[in-house]
Design an enzyme around this catalytic site. Sequence first.
Site, PDB file in Angstrom:
ATOM      1  CB  ALA A  10      85.996  31.917  59.979  1.00 38.41           C
ATOM      2  CB  ILE A  13      94.274  32.902  67.438  1.00 40.83           C
ATOM      3  CG1 ILE A  13      95.776  32.928  67.109  1.00 40.83           C
ATOM      4  CG2 ILE A  13      94.056  32.929  68.946  1.00 40.83           C
ATOM      5  CD1 ILE A  13      96.457  34.262  67.424  1.00 40.83           C
ATOM      6  CG  LEU A  42      83.624  42.510  63.255  1.00 39.59           C
ATOM      7  CD1 LEU A  42      84.616  41.697  64.104  1.00 39.59           C
ATOM      8  CD2 LEU A  42      82.445  42.957  64.112  1.00 39.59           C
ATOM      9  CB  SER A 113      99.734  42.174  68.439  1.00 39.93           C
ATOM     10  OG  SER A 113     101.046  42.039  67.915  1.00 39.93           O
ATOM     11  CE1 TYR A 152      97.922  43.336  63.629  1.00 44.33           C
ATOM     12  CE2 TYR A 152     100.036  43.532  64.747  1.00 44.33           C
ATOM     13  CZ  TYR A 152      98.874  42.821  64.492  1.00 44.33           C
ATOM     14  OH  TYR A 152      98.668  41.603  65.100  1.00 44.33           O
ATOM     15  CE  LYS A 156      95.908  43.252  66.785  1.00 46.72           C
ATOM     16  NZ  LYS A 156      94.720  42.447  67.129  1.00 46.72           N
TER      17      LYS A 156
HETATM   18  P1  NAI Z   1      93.563  34.887  60.875  1.00 55.64           P
HETATM   19  O1  NAI Z   1      93.643  35.737  59.654  1.00 55.64           O
HETATM   20  O2  NAI Z   1      93.830  33.439  60.772  1.00 55.64           O
HETATM   21  O3  NAI Z   1      92.146  35.087  61.576  1.00 55.64           O
HETATM   22  C1  NAI Z   1      91.578  36.356  61.728  1.00 55.64           C
HETATM   23  C2  NAI Z   1      90.079  36.244  61.569  1.00 55.64           C
HETATM   24  O4  NAI Z   1      89.531  37.559  61.716  1.00 55.64           O
HETATM   25  C3  NAI Z   1      89.682  35.721  60.181  1.00 55.64           C
HETATM   26  O5  NAI Z   1      88.756  34.663  60.275  1.00 55.64           O
HETATM   27  C4  NAI Z   1      89.078  36.928  59.521  1.00 55.64           C
HETATM   28  O6  NAI Z   1      88.054  36.649  58.567  1.00 55.64           O
HETATM   29  C5  NAI Z   1      88.548  37.714  60.730  1.00 55.64           C
HETATM   30  N1  NAI Z   1      88.352  39.093  60.333  1.00 55.64           N
HETATM   31  C6  NAI Z   1      89.262  39.921  59.754  1.00 55.64           C
HETATM   32  N2  NAI Z   1      88.679  41.069  59.386  1.00 55.64           N
HETATM   33  C7  NAI Z   1      87.375  40.973  59.744  1.00 55.64           C
HETATM   34  C8  NAI Z   1      86.264  41.830  59.605  1.00 55.64           C
HETATM   35  N3  NAI Z   1      86.353  43.020  58.983  1.00 55.64           N
HETATM   36  N4  NAI Z   1      85.064  41.427  60.085  1.00 55.64           N
HETATM   37  C9  NAI Z   1      84.942  40.201  60.684  1.00 55.64           C
HETATM   38  N5  NAI Z   1      85.962  39.336  60.827  1.00 55.64           N
HETATM   39  C10 NAI Z   1      87.161  39.721  60.355  1.00 55.64           C
HETATM   40  O7  NAI Z   1      94.556  35.571  61.911  1.00 55.64           O
HETATM   41  P2  NAI Z   1      95.070  35.148  63.358  1.00 55.64           P
HETATM   42  O8  NAI Z   1      96.520  35.096  63.282  1.00 55.64           O
HETATM   43  O9  NAI Z   1      94.313  34.035  63.915  1.00 55.64           O
HETATM   44  O10 NAI Z   1      94.715  36.495  64.144  1.00 55.64           O
HETATM   45  C11 NAI Z   1      93.812  36.548  65.224  1.00 55.64           C
HETATM   46  C12 NAI Z   1      94.201  37.730  66.081  1.00 55.64           C
HETATM   47  O11 NAI Z   1      95.505  37.502  66.601  1.00 55.64           O
HETATM   48  C13 NAI Z   1      94.260  39.054  65.320  1.00 55.64           C
HETATM   49  O12 NAI Z   1      93.673  40.064  66.100  1.00 55.64           O
HETATM   50  C14 NAI Z   1      95.752  39.279  65.148  1.00 55.64           C
HETATM   51  O13 NAI Z   1      96.077  40.639  65.053  1.00 55.64           O
HETATM   52  C15 NAI Z   1      96.290  38.650  66.412  1.00 55.64           C
HETATM   53  N6  NAI Z   1      97.702  38.283  66.339  1.00 55.64           N
HETATM   54  C16 NAI Z   1      98.134  37.326  65.447  1.00 55.64           C
HETATM   55  C17 NAI Z   1      99.477  37.020  65.375  1.00 55.64           C
HETATM   56  C18 NAI Z   1     100.020  36.007  64.420  1.00 55.64           C
HETATM   57  O14 NAI Z   1     101.258  35.890  64.300  1.00 55.64           O
HETATM   58  N7  NAI Z   1      99.199  35.222  63.735  1.00 55.64           N
HETATM   59  C19 NAI Z   1     100.460  37.695  66.253  1.00 55.64           C
HETATM   60  C20 NAI Z   1      99.888  38.667  67.146  1.00 55.64           C
HETATM   61  C21 NAI Z   1      98.556  38.936  67.176  1.00 55.64           C
END
Ligand code: NAI
Length: 254
Positions: A10, A13, A42, A113, A152, A156
Amino acid sequence: MASIVITGSASGIGAATAAMLREAGHQVVGVDVAGAEVCVDLSSAAGRAAAIDGALTRCGGRIDALVLCAGLGATHAPEKIASVNYFGVSELLDGFKGALEAGTMKSVVVVASVAATHGEWEGSPLREAFLAGDEEKARALCAATGHAAAAYAASKHAVVCDVRRRAAAWGARGVRLNAVAPGAVETPLLQQSIADPVVGKATAAFIPPLGRRAEPAEIAQVIGFLLSDAASYVHGSLLVVDGGIDALARPCRF
Ligand code: NAI
């Protein structure tokens, strides 16, 4: 047309990956707390079981590829980070394994990450708790650190270990499994970190060696590559996609 399950579809990434794959003509089954085909939380075992059931039902029991992207940043409660970031991956890998073996692409990407590469984890009881599948202990040890950033990084790191330790068994079944390690990506998660009173200033000030943060689509493209036949011999790998952060932090460790 392939059936591809994406958690965290949603936002950020995951949303960029879903859009790219839909544009390419695939059927995407998104899993997220809201705004997805399968809406679940989740952070609980019940939510993870519902995610597996819901996605398998929608895909008719056959999943061609899987992207596990859902995650919480270092602004949430440490124990919740443990549950979502590690068990929200590990239990879904277990739950989807059979359906992936029946699929066409037979490829999985887990979004970790660059934080996974930092720290010393040899002999860490926290890593052992994760890898033993002991959610209660992992949550307690993460809470005991008192630091969301520590939870975190641990979650990861452990998730990359979990991907890599499956490489032998999954490879023998023809299913490729890889992880990507983004650095700083312009998503709501990063904005939450920038707004955080503890880590905000440092997060805002840090610019990766390439001189900018990544756009979500730049990570999605690498995920798409790893899922595709162009990566047919890439298996059990961690692909760092961080604009040079890891190279800056530890040039002689890889
Ligand atoms: P985001 O916050 O835009 O998207 C994360 C999604 O995961 C959201 O749609 C959220 O609702 C969903 N989510 C979170 N908790 C949940 C749960 N309990 N049950 C179901 N869905 C859940 O974040 P982003 O940045 O797109 O992150 C995606 C992945 O990339 C994550 O695993 C994050 O740790 C990783 N990441 C992101 C970085 C960044 O700078 N944005 C850097 C390194 C890793």
